[in-house]
Design an enzyme around this catalytic site. Sequence first.
Site, PDB file in Angstrom:
ATOM      1  N   TRP A   1      43.149 -14.706  16.090  1.00 43.39           N
ATOM      2  CA  TRP A   1      43.607 -13.702  15.127  1.00 43.39           C
ATOM      3  C   TRP A   1      44.778 -14.215  14.315  1.00 43.39           C
ATOM      4  O   TRP A   1      44.941 -13.844  13.145  1.00 43.39           O
ATOM      5  CB  TRP A   1      43.929 -12.395  15.853  1.00 43.39           C
TER       6      TRP A   1
ATOM      7  N   ASP B   1      51.942  -9.170  14.744  1.00 41.73           N
ATOM      8  CA  ASP B   1      50.704  -8.483  15.101  1.00 41.73           C
ATOM      9  C   ASP B   1      50.774  -8.176  16.588  1.00 41.73           C
ATOM     10  O   ASP B   1      50.683  -9.072  17.423  1.00 41.73           O
ATOM     11  CB  ASP B   1      49.508  -9.381  14.768  1.00 41.73           C
TER      12      ASP B   1
ATOM     13  N   LYS C   1      43.451  -0.757  21.615  1.00 42.15           N
ATOM     14  CA  LYS C   1      43.764  -1.449  22.868  1.00 42.15           C
ATOM     15  C   LYS C   1      44.613  -0.546  23.775  1.00 42.15           C
ATOM     16  O   LYS C   1      44.206  -0.185  24.865  1.00 42.15           O
ATOM     17  CB  LYS C   1      44.543  -2.738  22.598  1.00 42.15           C
TER      18      LYS C   1
END
Length: 356
Positions: free
Chosen positions: A102, A169, A193
């Site tokens: 990511w 992030d 999440k």
Amino acid sequence: MKKHNYSAGPSILPQEVFEKASQAVLNFNNSGLSILEISHRSKDFVAVMDEARSLALELLGLQGKGYQALFLQGGASTAFLMAPYNLLKENGKAAYLDSGTWATAAIKEAKLFGETVVVGSSKDDNYNHIPKGYEIPADADYFHCTSNNTIFGTQMKEFPATNIPVVCDMSSDIFSRELDFSKFDLIYAGAQKNMGPAGTTLVVVKEEILGKNGRTIPSMLDYTKHIKAESMYNTPSVFAVYVSLLTLQWIKEKGGIAAVEKLNNAKAELLYAEIDRNPLFKGAAAVEDRSNMNVTFLLTNPDHTATFDALWKEAGISGLPGHRSVGGYRASIYNAMPIESVQVLVDVMKALETKV
């Protein structure tokens, strides 16, 4: 049979949240309407949005410190391009830490906007550790990092000191551990999440860093417009925001991030202890960088795969296979995962010793 959900995301949520959300689907706030059909401009939902934004800042310890919380759409993938659009100057440069898939995706988007310097990378070792010993250019417009790498099971245990804005992030470990969140100028995290269902993204941004890069920003990608509209510039993901609020309330009722972190540490210690004890398994990530959210591990002998897979499936475990980039197994033990479920997995790992 009870299911033990180890999915990396969309992932497990607290049972209490499911129960409250399911009731709201039938009748929200005794309005006679479902949360799925109420107007996002109704006073009942405006109250949800306001509380969710306020509670996010409260839990992070950022209330009254110049930050705004937003609930947007597009996931972290859209935030990858919103960050440079809002912060990278026309002729400036951005500094990025490459610690996984990511992070790589975020770097790719930043390169569309200007010079992007990768200050450190663990790509050559298949991202099995967090890069260290790197230097951040003092003249960069911002530094970007990924706090937890879901696929590879690594987590940043400390963050660099720098005088430029820090963007992070935190999609897979937001609200899971105590940090000095005031060290970050922009935080973004997909909800799916630790915070809610897929469909909304939390953005926490320090207002003073915005509006300084000289760019003309499309409205939907402009943080200042979303702040002014109080996360209502367009129709928000009503249900996802509501479930996120329920989850934030659950975290607060548990005792806040400090209490949740204590439970997360206990779960991670239990599982990693078995990985290290049991000769049939080995960890995939460097010990010093092991994630407390995503535990990646391998069988030392692949011939045992069929036997182990049969055992964990029989025990009601779901979502355990690792990402193809790493192989093996990945146990995602987010906030809502009870330690009892972790013990079930540990028991299965022990049982494998008696079967081979």
